[in-house]
Scaffold this motif. Structure first.
Motif, PDB file in Angstrom:
ATOM      1  N   PRO A   9       0.844  -1.201   0.000  1.00 19.84           N
ATOM      2  CA  PRO A   9       0.000   0.000   0.000  1.00 19.84           C
ATOM      3  C   PRO A   9       0.880   1.252   0.000  1.00 19.84           C
ATOM      4  O   PRO A   9       1.898   1.316   0.686  1.00 19.84           O
ATOM      5  CB  PRO A   9      -0.793  -0.118   1.309  1.00 19.84           C
ATOM      6  CG  PRO A   9      -0.817  -1.579   1.598  1.00 19.84           C
ATOM      7  CD  PRO A   9       0.505  -2.102   1.102  1.00 19.84           C
ATOM      8  N   GLY A  10       0.499   2.205  -0.811  1.00 15.54           N
ATOM      9  CA  GLY A  10       1.286   3.428  -0.951  1.00 15.54           C
ATOM     10  C   GLY A  10       2.192   3.425  -2.162  1.00 15.54           C
ATOM     11  O   GLY A  10       2.662   4.479  -2.584  1.00 15.54           O
ATOM     12  N   ASP A  11       2.471   2.255  -2.717  1.00 12.22           N
ATOM     13  CA  ASP A  11       3.300   2.185  -3.925  1.00 12.22           C
ATOM     14  C   ASP A  11       2.546   2.795  -5.097  1.00 12.22           C
ATOM     15  O   ASP A  11       1.324   2.721  -5.176  1.00 12.22           O
ATOM     16  CB  ASP A  11       3.643   0.733  -4.281  1.00 12.22           C
ATOM     17  CG  ASP A  11       4.703   0.135  -3.379  1.00 12.22           C
ATOM     18  OD1 ASP A  11       5.295   0.866  -2.577  1.00 12.22           O
ATOM     19  OD2 ASP A  11       4.930  -1.086  -3.499  1.00 12.22           O
ATOM     20  N   ILE A  12       3.282   3.369  -6.008  1.00 10.27           N
ATOM     21  CA  ILE A  12       2.724   3.888  -7.252  1.00 10.27           C
ATOM     22  C   ILE A  12       3.034   2.857  -8.332  1.00 10.27           C
ATOM     23  O   ILE A  12       4.166   2.387  -8.433  1.00 10.27           O
ATOM     24  CB  ILE A  12       3.346   5.255  -7.632  1.00 10.27           C
ATOM     25  CG1 ILE A  12       3.184   6.255  -6.490  1.00 10.27           C
ATOM     26  CG2 ILE A  12       2.745   5.779  -8.933  1.00 10.27           C
ATOM     27  CD1 ILE A  12       1.758   6.570  -6.103  1.00 10.27           C
ATOM     28  N   TRP A  26      -1.226   4.762 -10.850  1.00 13.87           N
ATOM     29  CA  TRP A  26      -2.193   4.488  -9.792  1.00 13.87           C
ATOM     30  C   TRP A  26      -1.465   4.316  -8.476  1.00 13.87           C
ATOM     31  O   TRP A  26      -0.326   3.851  -8.441  1.00 13.87           O
ATOM     32  CB  TRP A  26      -2.931   3.181 -10.095  1.00 13.87           C
ATOM     33  CG  TRP A  26      -3.755   3.216 -11.341  1.00 13.87           C
ATOM     34  CD1 TRP A  26      -3.298   3.138 -12.624  1.00 13.87           C
ATOM     35  CD2 TRP A  26      -5.165   3.339 -11.437  1.00 13.87           C
ATOM     36  NE1 TRP A  26      -4.347   3.186 -13.505  1.00 13.87           N
ATOM     37  CE2 TRP A  26      -5.504   3.310 -12.796  1.00 13.87           C
ATOM     38  CE3 TRP A  26      -6.179   3.449 -10.492  1.00 13.87           C
ATOM     39  CZ2 TRP A  26      -6.811   3.400 -13.236  1.00 13.87           C
ATOM     40  CZ3 TRP A  26      -7.482   3.533 -10.928  1.00 13.87           C
ATOM     41  CH2 TRP A  26      -7.793   3.513 -12.289  1.00 13.87           C
ATOM     42  N   GLU A  27      -2.133   4.655  -7.367  1.00 13.78           N
ATOM     43  CA  GLU A  27      -1.609   4.393  -6.029  1.00 13.78           C
ATOM     44  C   GLU A  27      -2.287   3.139  -5.490  1.00 13.78           C
ATOM     45  O   GLU A  27      -3.513   3.024  -5.538  1.00 13.78           O
ATOM     46  CB  GLU A  27      -1.893   5.559  -5.099  1.00 13.78           C
ATOM     47  CG  GLU A  27      -1.421   5.307  -3.686  1.00 13.78           C
ATOM     48  CD  GLU A  27      -1.806   6.399  -2.718  1.00 13.78           C
ATOM     49  OE1 GLU A  27      -1.397   6.313  -1.559  1.00 13.78           O
ATOM     50  OE2 GLU A  27      -2.530   7.335  -3.120  1.00 13.78           O
ATOM     51  N   VAL A  28      -1.506   2.199  -4.985  1.00 14.52           N
ATOM     52  CA  VAL A  28      -2.058   0.988  -4.385  1.00 14.52           C
ATOM     53  C   VAL A  28      -2.601   1.369  -3.011  1.00 14.52           C
ATOM     54  O   VAL A  28      -1.897   1.948  -2.191  1.00 14.52           O
ATOM     55  CB  VAL A  28      -0.980  -0.111  -4.270  1.00 14.52           C
ATOM     56  CG1 VAL A  28      -1.524  -1.333  -3.549  1.00 14.52           C
ATOM     57  CG2 VAL A  28      -0.463  -0.486  -5.649  1.00 14.52           C
ATOM     58  N   ASP A  34      -7.875  -9.152  -3.455  1.00 13.85           N
ATOM     59  CA  ASP A  34      -7.917  -8.199  -4.561  1.00 13.85           C
ATOM     60  C   ASP A  34      -6.936  -7.066  -4.272  1.00 13.85           C
ATOM     61  O   ASP A  34      -6.550  -6.844  -3.130  1.00 13.85           O
ATOM     62  CB  ASP A  34      -9.320  -7.606  -4.720  1.00 13.85           C
ATOM     63  CG  ASP A  34     -10.354  -8.646  -5.101  1.00 13.85           C
ATOM     64  OD1 ASP A  34     -10.009  -9.570  -5.845  1.00 13.85           O
ATOM     65  OD2 ASP A  34     -11.501  -8.519  -4.649  1.00 13.85           O
ATOM     66  N   ILE A  35      -6.572  -6.346  -5.308  1.00 10.93           N
ATOM     67  CA  ILE A  35      -5.687  -5.186  -5.172  1.00 10.93           C
ATOM     68  C   ILE A  35      -6.542  -3.937  -5.384  1.00 10.93           C
ATOM     69  O   ILE A  35      -7.168  -3.784  -6.433  1.00 10.93           O
ATOM     70  CB  ILE A  35      -4.551  -5.200  -6.219  1.00 10.93           C
ATOM     71  CG1 ILE A  35      -3.812  -6.541  -6.226  1.00 10.93           C
ATOM     72  CG2 ILE A  35      -3.615  -4.030  -6.027  1.00 10.93           C
ATOM     73  CD1 ILE A  35      -2.895  -6.764  -5.068  1.00 10.93           C
ATOM     74  N   GLY A  36      -6.553  -3.046  -4.418  1.00  8.32           N
ATOM     75  CA  GLY A  36      -7.273  -1.777  -4.542  1.00  8.32           C
ATOM     76  C   GLY A  36      -6.329  -0.700  -5.029  1.00  8.32           C
ATOM     77  O   GLY A  36      -5.184  -0.610  -4.569  1.00  8.32           O
ATOM     78  N   MET A  37      -6.797   0.129  -5.970  1.00 10.71           N
ATOM     79  CA  MET A  37      -5.966   1.196  -6.530  1.00 10.71           C
ATOM     80  C   MET A  37      -6.779   2.465  -6.681  1.00 10.71           C
ATOM     81  O   MET A  37      -7.995   2.419  -6.854  1.00 10.71           O
ATOM     82  CB  MET A  37      -5.433   0.792  -7.909  1.00 10.71           C
ATOM     83  CG  MET A  37      -4.652  -0.475  -7.946  1.00 10.71           C
ATOM     84  SD  MET A  37      -3.874  -0.804  -9.552  1.00 10.71           S
ATOM     85  CE  MET A  37      -5.213  -0.632 -10.683  1.00 10.71           C
TER      86      MET A  37
END
Length: 70
Positions: A9-12, A26-28, A34-37
Motif C-alpha cells: 500500500p502506498g506504492d505507485i 495508480w496508487e495501491v 484483490d488489489i485496490g488502486m
C-alpha cells in the motif's frame, strides 16, 4: 504460474493501458485477495484480482522513490 510481486500500500504502479482520464499511474490502496488502486489523476478507485493486476502491470515505483520533484 508467475511469482508473486512485492507490492505494498502506498506504492505507485504504472499500468499497460491508460485510464479513460488519460493517466497510467495508480496508487495501491489495499492488498488482499484483490488489489485496490486509486487513479492519481482523477481519483477513481478500482479493485482488480491479483491475476488481472499482474497481467496489466507495467512497472512498480516503490514508496521510498516516490519523491516527486514537480
Amino acid at each position: 504460474m508467475t511469482s508473486p510481486l512485492s507490492v505494498n500500500p502506498g506504492d505507485i504502479v504504472k499500468m499497460k493501458k491508460q485510464h479513460p482520464c488519460g493517466s497510467f499511474e495508480w496508487e495501491v490502496t489495499r492488498i488482499g485477495a484483490d488489489i485496490g488502486m486509486r487513479c492519481l489523476k482523477c481519483g477513481r478507485r478500482v479493485m482488480l484480482t491479483r491475476d488481472e493486476f499482474n497481467r496489466r502491470l507495467k512497472q512498480i515505483i516503490p514508496q521510498d522513490t516516490n519523491l516527486d520533484t514537480k
